[in-house]
Design an enzyme around this catalytic site. Structure first.
Site, PDB file in Angstrom:
ATOM      1  N   HIS A 203       7.311   5.479   1.013  1.00  0.00           N
ATOM      2  CA  HIS A 203       6.378   6.107   1.947  1.00  0.00           C
ATOM      3  C   HIS A 203       5.974   7.494   1.470  1.00  0.00           C
ATOM      4  O   HIS A 203       6.605   8.092   0.597  1.00  0.00           O
ATOM      5  CB  HIS A 203       6.980   6.183   3.355  1.00  0.00           C
ATOM      6  CG  HIS A 203       8.207   7.044   3.470  1.00  0.00           C
ATOM      7  ND1 HIS A 203       8.164   8.402   3.721  1.00  0.00           N
ATOM      8  CD2 HIS A 203       9.523   6.716   3.396  1.00  0.00           C
ATOM      9  CE1 HIS A 203       9.392   8.874   3.795  1.00  0.00           C
ATOM     10  NE2 HIS A 203      10.247   7.884   3.602  1.00  0.00           N
TER      11      HIS A 203
ATOM     12  N   CYS B 283      15.380   6.007   2.190  1.00  0.00           N
ATOM     13  CA  CYS B 283      14.063   5.516   1.782  1.00  0.00           C
ATOM     14  C   CYS B 283      13.550   6.336   0.595  1.00  0.00           C
ATOM     15  O   CYS B 283      14.071   7.406   0.296  1.00  0.00           O
ATOM     16  CB  CYS B 283      13.076   5.588   2.942  1.00  0.00           C
ATOM     17  SG  CYS B 283      13.380   4.360   4.227  1.00  0.00           S
TER      18      CYS B 283
END
Length: 530
Positions: free
Chosen positions: A432, A451
């Site tokens: 992301h 992440c």
């Protein structure tokens, strides 16, 4: 192609080799001590099936298919296998794991009776199987060592390979085909050979740093730095005498720093000194574990793929094995590591919302909101109960924190930034954008909660989407972001994702090493050498 040759659950135990088969203690007594004389006339013979009782099932079935005929009656095939086993050292493996000494002793014995000939033939087959399998998928299982590694299991049917090797007398070529085809793996083999050829570094003194060494400093430690730079061939041997930290030494340090993933500022601080003090043996061990990891990794990354090297904080977008672009990334910090996995991107989300994951809920959100309930409003977070009813911040109770779902609205302050790349995995991680883009300016980027944050993610999205449909371009993506609506873009074409971990390799700039940010190398090396 070897990558297409599969069979489920191919494991074999060399239980029949627990004792030295040259003593024949683990074989039934032959009725007649017939001398087969594999050497020098390579006489063919049939193996009594009872000699295979202690062998693994796949070995027994292979001989049964061959009507129990001896397989290794050609001297060239035997000696080629012995050479292949010896060369396993170049892969960081140990030849005696494949019975090298025992096989060599058999080969030197010019008169073998039938039972010893049978033992030799079966052991050659077992050793071929074991070496081929280890080169193809690794000596040990990644999942057995690292719980948060979820790599696709590689499968291999070795029987057809052995058939081909013996039929065409190409044992070495077949063994070589089992090695990973990636350039990085071949580079690691060259790394290992290079390190093994280097002189002993035991006489080099340790570089001790109290304050960073900077330009024009004149210190005894500078001489030690110069000698270590010369040992690693970042500096000429003739430049090792001066105690002055001059331009030549600075440029050599910058080169050394770049090869070790350290900010190349030319100053010798603690991180640079630590890398300089790392011994040749430690680097050998580092290369050995990375060879094993590359045997775990996918044999084929796919036509289009995103390849992430976690310790290098780098993402590569590859197509047909060529690197199209690279991006800096931020990965999980050591207490919240980014998992290693294989997956496929299924959709992109423009203007994503963010649902707070359990780890962040427990370690970050709950303590901060307990101290100040305005944390929710300040971070654009909405609270929902299990029935999706919205809870007002003033009604939130810390003791009930795990019973709620927390969703951050889209926008510039959203933790996922402007775009998210989703792929299925049991860790609920993804790629992301971020609202903390300043992190990409740091050299140490193990800073996330697991992440992977991507630098210039819209450029990556454009590359993926234009391969999906030529109508996509950056203007269209920016228009969607400006509109502010949360939209999913589902992909029809396959884009593989490989989140991987390797700390050593070789490229055009020479040996490359990175810090083992999750302290995984020693655990693997010890396991490999057990």
């Amino acid at each position: 192609m070897i990558a297409r040759v599969y069979i489920a659950g191919l494991f074999f135990l060399l239980s029949g080799c627990a004792k030295d088969p040259h003593t024949v203690k683990n074989l039934p007594v032959a009725k007649a001590q017939e001398v087969v004389k594999i050497h020098p006339n390579n006489t063919a013979f049939t193996i009594d099936s009872t000699y295979l009782e202690s062998s693994a099932k796949n070995i027994r079935e292979f001989y049964k298919d061959k009507k129990y005929k001896a397989l290794w009656t050609d001297e060239k095939d035997r000696k080629t296998l012995l050479l292949s086993i010896a060369s396993a050292e170049q892969d960081g493996l140990q030849p005696n794991d494949y019975n090298y000494d025992t096989l060599t002793a058999f080969e030197k014995n010019k008169d073998l009776n039938k039972e010893k000939s049978a033992a030799y033939d079966v052991l050659l087959t077992q050793s071929f199987y074991k070496l081929a399998l280890h080169l193809f998928k690794g000596k040990i299982s990644a999942a057995s060592l690292y719980p948060d590694w979820a790599l696709e299991q590689k499968k291999l049917d070795i029987g057809p390979l052995l058939n081909e090797a013996l039929k065409n007398h190409t044992v070495d070529k077949i063994i070589d085909r089992c090695r990973p085809p990636h350039k990085t793996y071949e580079g690691l083999r060259k790394c290992l050979a290079y390190l093994n050829s280097m002189p002993d570094d035991g006489t080099l003194q340790t570089v001790t740093i109290k304050e960073s060494i900077k330009e024009n400093d004149s210190l005894d430690q500078v001489v030690l730095v110069r000698k270590r730079l010369a040992y690693w061939r970042d500096l000429e041997q003739s430049d090792t005498i001066s105690p002055v930290y001059d331009t030549k030494a600075i440029e050599a340090v910058k080169k050394f720093q770049e090869r070790h993933g350290i900010l190349p500022d030319g100053a010798v601080g603690k991180k640079t000194a630590e890398a300089l003090n790392t011994t040749r043996q430690q680097r050998i061990e580092q290369v050995v574990v990375n060879l094993e990891r590359w045997r775990w990794f996918a044999y084929d990354f796919g036509e289009k793929a995103i390849l992430i090297n976690i310790p290098d904080y780098r993402l590569a977008f590859i197509e047909n094995n060529d690197t199209i672009a690279t991006h800096k990334v931020v990965v999980g910090r050591p207490d919240r590591p980014t998992p290693v996995l294989d997956s496929k991107i299924n959709y992109l989300v423009v203007n994503p919302t963010w649902t707070v994951p359990p780890t962040i809920l427990e370690k970050d959100l709950t303590p901060k909101a307990t101290d100040d309930v305005s944390y929710f409003t300040n971070n654009n977070l909405r609270i929902f109960d299990k029935d999706s009813n919205e809870i007002l911040p003033e009604d939130w109770k810390p003791e009930m924190a795990k019973n709620y779902r927390y969703v951050q609205g889209s926008g510039n302050s959203n933790a996922l930034g402007n775009i998210k790349f989703n792929y299925n995995n049991r860790f609920s991680v993804y790629l992301h954008d971020t609202n903390h883009r300043e992190m990409f300016g740091r050299s140490y980027r193990a800073l996330s909660s697991g992440c992977v944050r991507v630098h210039k993610p819209l450029e990556l999205a454009e590359k993926i989407l234009t391969k999906e449909n030529s109508d996509w371009n950056m203007d269209k993506i920016n228009e969607m972001i400006a509109a502010g609506d949360t939209e999913k873009i589902y992909l029809k074409k396959t884009n593989n994702v490989h989140q991987l971990y390797w700390t050593a390799w070789m490229d055009k700039n020479g040996l490359q090493f990175r810090n083992d940010i999750y302290n995984l190398d020693k655990l693997l090396y010890d396991k490999l050498r057990n």
